[in-house]
Design a protein around this motif. Sequence first.
Motif, PDB file in Angstrom:
ATOM      1  N   LEU A 416      13.240  -6.629 -10.174  1.00 43.08           N
ATOM      2  CA  LEU A 416      13.053  -5.406  -9.372  1.00 43.08           C
ATOM      3  C   LEU A 416      11.688  -5.415  -8.696  1.00 43.08           C
ATOM      4  N   LEU A 417      10.642  -5.750  -9.436  1.00 42.18           N
ATOM      5  CA  LEU A 417       9.299  -5.794  -8.861  1.00 42.18           C
ATOM      6  C   LEU A 417       9.187  -6.869  -7.783  1.00 42.18           C
ATOM      7  N   THR A 418       9.925  -7.977  -7.938  1.00 37.82           N
ATOM      8  CA  THR A 418       9.906  -9.035  -6.934  1.00 37.82           C
ATOM      9  C   THR A 418      10.438  -8.534  -5.600  1.00 37.82           C
ATOM     10  N   VAL A 419      11.448  -7.690  -5.649  1.00 40.91           N
ATOM     11  CA  VAL A 419      12.013  -7.107  -4.428  1.00 40.91           C
ATOM     12  C   VAL A 419      11.015  -6.153  -3.779  1.00 40.91           C
ATOM     13  N   LEU A 420      10.260  -5.410  -4.599  1.00 47.67           N
ATOM     14  CA  LEU A 420       9.363  -4.364  -4.073  1.00 47.67           C
ATOM     15  C   LEU A 420       7.976  -4.887  -3.705  1.00 47.67           C
ATOM     16  N   ALA A 421       7.534  -5.963  -4.330  1.00 48.83           N
ATOM     17  CA  ALA A 421       6.151  -6.422  -4.179  1.00 48.83           C
ATOM     18  C   ALA A 421       5.912  -7.043  -2.798  1.00 48.83           C
ATOM     19  N   PRO A 422       4.672  -6.932  -2.278  1.00 53.84           N
ATOM     20  CA  PRO A 422       4.336  -7.614  -1.024  1.00 53.84           C
ATOM     21  C   PRO A 422       4.483  -9.126  -1.174  1.00 53.84           C
ATOM     22  N   ARG A 423       4.940  -9.781  -0.108  1.00 53.97           N
ATOM     23  CA  ARG A 423       5.284 -11.206  -0.183  1.00 53.97           C
ATOM     24  C   ARG A 423       4.099 -12.084  -0.581  1.00 53.97           C
ATOM     25  N   TYR A 424       2.878 -11.695  -0.221  1.00 57.72           N
ATOM     26  CA  TYR A 424       1.734 -12.559  -0.489  1.00 57.72           C
ATOM     27  C   TYR A 424       1.428 -12.706  -1.979  1.00 57.72           C
ATOM     28  N   ILE A 425       1.921 -11.757  -2.804  1.00 55.38           N
ATOM     29  CA  ILE A 425       1.555 -11.770  -4.221  1.00 55.38           C
ATOM     30  C   ILE A 425       2.630 -12.395  -5.097  1.00 55.38           C
ATOM     31  N   VAL A 426       3.872 -12.569  -4.578  1.00 55.51           N
ATOM     32  CA  VAL A 426       5.008 -12.954  -5.421  1.00 55.51           C
ATOM     33  C   VAL A 426       4.789 -14.308  -6.086  1.00 55.51           C
ATOM     34  N   ALA A 427       4.517 -15.333  -5.285  1.00 53.66           N
ATOM     35  CA  ALA A 427       4.369 -16.686  -5.832  1.00 53.66           C
ATOM     36  C   ALA A 427       3.206 -16.749  -6.816  1.00 53.66           C
ATOM     37  N   LEU A 428       2.093 -16.117  -6.448  1.00 56.87           N
ATOM     38  CA  LEU A 428       0.915 -16.127  -7.317  1.00 56.87           C
ATOM     39  C   LEU A 428       1.203 -15.415  -8.640  1.00 56.87           C
ATOM     40  N   ALA A 429       1.894 -14.262  -8.581  1.00 57.64           N
ATOM     41  CA  ALA A 429       2.193 -13.505  -9.804  1.00 57.64           C
ATOM     42  C   ALA A 429       3.029 -14.325 -10.773  1.00 57.64           C
ATOM     43  N   PHE A 430       4.035 -15.010 -10.258  1.00 60.98           N
ATOM     44  CA  PHE A 430       4.871 -15.842 -11.129  1.00 60.98           C
ATOM     45  C   PHE A 430       4.078 -17.004 -11.707  1.00 60.98           C
TER      46      PHE A 430
END
Length: 498
Positions: A416-430
């Motif tokens: 759910l957070l992956t859908v909502l999060a800004p694209r620049y942070i997704v790869a880094l967060a994982f």
Amino acid sequence: MAEQLRDFAHALLHALRNLLPIIVVVVAFQALLLREWPEGGLSMAAGLLIVALGVALFLQGLELSIFPVGKRLANQFARRGSMPILMLFGFAIGFSAVVAEPALIAVAEQASRISEGRIDALTLRLIVATSVGMVMALGVFRVILGHPLHWYMIVGYVLVVLVTFFAPEEIVGLAYDSGGVTTNIVTVPLIAALGIGLAASIRGRNPLIDGFGLVALAVMVPMISVQLYGILVYGDPGEVTAGAELVAAQHDTAPSSGLLALVFDLFGMLRDVLPILLVILFFQYAVLRRSLADPLRVGIGFGLVIVGLYAFVVGLKLGLFPIGQRMAEQLIAFDDWLWVYLFAFCIGFATTMAEPALIAVGQQAEEAAAGKIQGNAIRLLVAVGVAIGITLGVHRIISGDSIHHYIIGGYLLVILLTVLAPRYIVALAFDLGGVTTSEVTVPLVTALGIGLASQIEGRNVLIDGFGLIAFASIFPIVTVMSYAILMERVAKYRGKTT
């Protein structure tokens, strides 16, 4: 020679610094709460020093052999510009780096012992290493073609959740832990550098959006493959006896002489490191058809890697494993679960703040983000996430709840957070979810979980003892993405009010 000694001293100091947060937390609880010196304390202290020495020798060996040879190979393949060769090289590097990972060796041996041989340690390591190799090849493919990472992660974690529904409860915690231990101080900088370097060299790619993500994939895919292995292993009830007999036979045939045991163990470490050596020699001589630049230096480096691995495993048995199990016993005997939760939170936070791989990735992210991200803020968010995750995992063991519900719920939240999060942070967060588990943290956290499960009545060590590392990997993703979503909303609100 003087330079090598200086590098070794730096690596030893580095390893001791990683151990310091653990020592501080354990000593504080012993002195202020338990007010007693733990039984076998001197042996544990000696074990910690041997762990530090082993890690230093291991890292020094990597610097002399695997790192320089691997970098030269990567540069030569990149200049060729062949996608099949780059993907094959990515697979080989991913496999060989993980199969000799000390933390994975420790977890696999614990799983084999607790399952009475039903889970084979070497098979488990080969499955995880093969998964990471495939991930590296897939990650290279993704970066070259510019595919968005979030689709890979959403589809991947939906598969993880589906497989978890069918996986036997004996394997779920171990599977998620196996994904968490594939990334450490050695593999994370290497994998992250490969992704960022590849993204930076391709026109139209963003190093922050496209370069990160390989570490995340390396954590996710082993979770699927190990659970599938568990479905096969626990699908045949007749294998239990055979596994137990195999373990008994191994104990019966173990060499009795201390010197002979040392020789056998060293040969075992040589077997662990051999895949890396074979990969390097194959690509160097069979594919590139060039000789090694300094064979003697490389040979000495591999020797140090083997000796370092051996010292690390010996130190685990003397130091980190007993500390985790002993602290679990003492805190349970104190008859107040609050202190167990507090210890779990403190260990998670302190060890993560000192995690060198996290520091390295935070610095790389700060440089790639051009002011959008602060490295220190990232470290704090990840440390809080790990502390929350380990505390929640300890609560699951204490309450006896099924790990299925926690894990599935956690990853549905991540999706759910992956859908909502800004694209620049997704790869880094994982990726940040994968850098929280090092060769020092993993054995202690694993021992804590096993210690709690073995001391609480009604708990199964194999089912309930594993899984803490999985929680430590999930919740940093949650905290980092939640922070990014919150900051984006705040920025939009400020933009509307000005």
